[in-house]
Structure formats: structure tokens, C-alpha cells
Design an enzyme around this catalytic site. Structure first.
Site, PDB file in Angstrom:
ATOM      1  N   LYS A 125       0.968  -1.346   0.148  1.00 47.51           N
ATOM      2  CA  LYS A 125       0.100  -0.041  -0.020  1.00 47.51           C
ATOM      3  C   LYS A 125       0.773   1.151   0.096  1.00 47.51           C
ATOM      4  O   LYS A 125       0.668   2.128  -0.643  1.00 47.51           O
ATOM      5  CB  LYS A 125      -0.925  -0.137   1.140  1.00 47.51           C
ATOM      6  CG  LYS A 125      -2.029  -1.085   1.164  1.00 47.51           C
ATOM      7  CD  LYS A 125      -2.812  -0.958   2.568  1.00 47.51           C
ATOM      8  CE  LYS A 125      -2.304  -0.968   3.847  1.00 47.51           C
ATOM      9  NZ  LYS A 125      -1.382  -2.223   4.314  1.00 47.51           N
TER      10      LYS A 125
ATOM     11  N   ARG B  99      -9.960   1.573   9.812  1.00 42.09           N
ATOM     12  CA  ARG B  99      -9.425   0.017   9.957  1.00 42.09           C
ATOM     13  C   ARG B  99     -10.581  -0.767  10.551  1.00 42.09           C
ATOM     14  O   ARG B  99     -10.511  -2.144  10.564  1.00 42.09           O
ATOM     15  CB  ARG B  99      -8.435   0.082  11.225  1.00 42.09           C
ATOM     16  CG  ARG B  99      -7.222   0.559  10.906  1.00 42.09           C
ATOM     17  CD  ARG B  99      -5.942   0.777  11.891  1.00 42.09           C
ATOM     18  NE  ARG B  99      -4.696   1.558  11.622  1.00 42.09           N
ATOM     19  CZ  ARG B  99      -3.622   0.909  11.326  1.00 42.09           C
ATOM     20  NH1 ARG B  99      -3.631  -0.470  10.687  1.00 42.09           N
ATOM     21  NH2 ARG B  99      -2.800   1.494  10.901  1.00 42.09           N
TER      22      ARG B  99
ATOM     23  N   ARG C 111      11.961  -6.088   5.102  1.00 38.92           N
ATOM     24  CA  ARG C 111      11.566  -4.497   4.541  1.00 38.92           C
ATOM     25  C   ARG C 111      12.535  -3.705   5.604  1.00 38.92           C
ATOM     26  O   ARG C 111      12.520  -3.774   6.730  1.00 38.92           O
ATOM     27  CB  ARG C 111       9.998  -4.387   5.118  1.00 38.92           C
ATOM     28  CG  ARG C 111       9.700  -3.097   4.398  1.00 38.92           C
ATOM     29  CD  ARG C 111       8.204  -2.762   4.481  1.00 38.92           C
ATOM     30  NE  ARG C 111       7.412  -3.061   5.668  1.00 38.92           N
ATOM     31  CZ  ARG C 111       6.202  -2.891   5.960  1.00 38.92           C
ATOM     32  NH1 ARG C 111       5.327  -2.944   4.991  1.00 38.92           N
ATOM     33  NH2 ARG C 111       5.787  -3.381   7.093  1.00 38.92           N
TER      34      ARG C 111
ATOM     35  N   ARG D  86      14.905  -0.360  10.385  1.00 36.84           N
ATOM     36  CA  ARG D  86      13.985  -1.445  10.382  1.00 36.84           C
ATOM     37  C   ARG D  86      13.017  -1.433  11.469  1.00 36.84           C
ATOM     38  O   ARG D  86      13.367  -0.909  12.525  1.00 36.84           O
ATOM     39  CB  ARG D  86      14.580  -2.883  10.345  1.00 36.84           C
ATOM     40  CG  ARG D  86      15.366  -3.274   9.311  1.00 36.84           C
ATOM     41  CD  ARG D  86      16.069  -4.596   9.504  1.00 36.84           C
ATOM     42  NE  ARG D  86      17.040  -5.000   8.439  1.00 36.84           N
ATOM     43  CZ  ARG D  86      16.632  -5.546   7.154  1.00 36.84           C
ATOM     44  NH1 ARG D  86      15.516  -5.685   6.921  1.00 36.84           N
ATOM     45  NH2 ARG D  86      17.652  -5.716   6.462  1.00 36.84           N
TER      46      ARG D  86
ATOM     47  N   ARG E  69      -0.126  -9.452  13.778  1.00 37.02           N
ATOM     48  CA  ARG E  69      -0.702  -8.294  12.811  1.00 37.02           C
ATOM     49  C   ARG E  69      -1.584  -8.897  11.823  1.00 37.02           C
ATOM     50  O   ARG E  69      -2.656  -8.210  11.532  1.00 37.02           O
ATOM     51  CB  ARG E  69       0.494  -7.555  12.299  1.00 37.02           C
ATOM     52  CG  ARG E  69       1.356  -6.727  13.230  1.00 37.02           C
ATOM     53  CD  ARG E  69       2.605  -6.167  12.509  1.00 37.02           C
ATOM     54  NE  ARG E  69       2.561  -5.203  11.501  1.00 37.02           N
ATOM     55  CZ  ARG E  69       3.407  -4.722  10.634  1.00 37.02           C
ATOM     56  NH1 ARG E  69       4.753  -5.328  10.533  1.00 37.02           N
ATOM     57  NH2 ARG E  69       3.052  -3.744   9.942  1.00 37.02           N
TER      58      ARG E  69
END
Length: 218
Positions: free
Chosen positions: A13, A88, A127, A160, A172
Site C-alpha cells: 500500500k 481500520r 523490509r 527497520r 498483525r
């Protein structure tokens, strides 16, 4: 053009939002950024949020909605915006719909990025981002052109997120499926949902999203 990018953490996203911003010139509205800005500017709703945070409590939905509403009224949102990380939950989605309707606005489209769980864990685990400008990179998928140097700003400081690991990612994802995934059906029922295959190459995903946006009015 007023849109939401919907999908689990690691679906891409953020990357796609940056590309939409660059192409269409509309702002990406992050609730975290908006909250910090409202507190720093000491707006009325910012003061309310600060009082809650200073007390060690979570900021309520009504305060977040008020902050989003305040931000949308700013001139750079006149041509549209991307909502990032909000809504959310179904409660937040209903509140967002009402807030926009009160302004005579409506969402143009909700784009869902669909990615397999196994791939999400792989993406998030690798990531990292530039500590200066926030540009996002990946250990295998998207390395800087020059190792250790940010392509965007030239910084050599990278970081990170502590929760970007396989163990935390599972929690998550569980939270996403419980709280946020019901929004897929919610927006589908309103005729706003468009889905793209987020497993594709980044540029291919961008192309699919642009094809959707080309058919969007308002």
C-alpha cells in the site's frame, strides 16, 4: 479523486500510494502523521488528542475522525486524497462515510491489494527504510541503486521497524483479518471496491491500479 488503499501489512500500500501521489498530485493522508501535526499545531482537536496521549490512553475514534476531517478541509485536498491506515474497523468506516457526507463528499474508490500470507511474511521480514526521508527498500526485492545510499535523498542512515519480523507479522495479520478485512465486504456492498493482484510485480500492480483510477469519476 478520494480513495482508500486496503490490504494487510506488507501488501504494498505504501509503495503504491507514493506512486499515486507522484502521478496525480493528491496527498497521502496518514493518521499517524495527521495526529502528530494536529498536536504540534495545537489545534483544538490536537489539544484533545494530546491530553489523551499524555494520560497514556489510546486516541478515540471520534478524535481521529475529527483530525481527518480537519485535514481534508485544507486546500491541498481539494483535488482528492489517499487515506492511509484509516479506516481500520467497520465503526471507523461508518464514521468516515458520515464525515465525508457532511462535507458533500464521497469516496471515489477503494482499491484492495490481495497478497498471500506467506508472501506477506517474506516481504515484511525483509523490509527497511531510509531513516531520513522514509523511502522503503527490501533485502531482495528493492535494494538501493548504490548499496547503503538512499536513492531518494542520498542518506546513509537506514532503519527497520522492530515489528517487521515473522513472529510479530502473524499477530498483525490476525488483527487485520479480525478488525480490518470486514471492510472488504463493507465497501463491496457499496459498489466501491476494486481488487488487484498484489502478488504481481510492483510496476504491474501500479498499471492495474492506474487502469482502475482511469475509470473513476470524482
Amino acid at each position: 479523486m478520494r480513495l482508500i488503499l486496503l490490504g494487510p501489512p506488507g501488501a504494498g500500500k505504501g509503495t503504491q500510494a507514493q506512486r499515486i501521489v507522484a502521478k496525480h498530485g493528491i496527498p497521502q493522508l496518514s493518521t499517524g502523521d495527521m495526529l502528530r501535526a494536529a498536536v504540534a499545531a495545537e489545534t483544538e482537536v490536537g489539544k484533545r488528542a494530546k491530553a489523551v496521549m499524555d494520560a497514556g490512553k489510546l486516541v478515540s475514534d471520534d478524535i481521529v475522525i475529527a483530525i481527518v476531517s480537519e485535514r481534508i478541509d485544507q486546500p491541498d485536498c481539494a483535488g482528492g486524497f489517499i487515506l492511509d491506515g484509516f479506516p481500520r474497523t467497520l465503526v471507523q468506516a461508518d464514521a468516515t462515510e458520515k464525515m465525508l457526507a457532511d462535507k458533500g463528499l464521497d469516496l471515489s474508490v477503494v482499491v484492495e491489494l490481495k497478497v498471500d500470507d506467506k508472501e506477506l511474511v517474506r516481504r515484511v521480514s525483509g523490509r527497511y527504510s531510509c531513516g531520513n526521508c522514509g523511502s522503503v527498500y527490501h533485502d531482495t526485492d528493492k535494494k538501493p541503486s548504490v548499496e547503503g545510499v538512499c536513492d531518494t535523498c542520498g542518506s546513509t542512515q537506514f532503519k527497520r521497524r522492530p515489528d517487521d519480523n515473522a513472529e510479530t507479522m502473524k499477530a498483525r495479520l490476525e488483527a487485520y483479518y479480525k478488525e480490518t478485512s470486514p471492510l472488504i465486504g463493507y465497501y463491496y456492498a457499496k459498489g466501491k471496491l476494486k481488487s488487484v493482484d498484489g502478488m504481481k510485480d510492483m510496476d504491474a500492480v501500479t498499471g492495474d491500479i492506474e487502469a482502475i483510477l482511469a475509470g473513476v469519476k470524482g
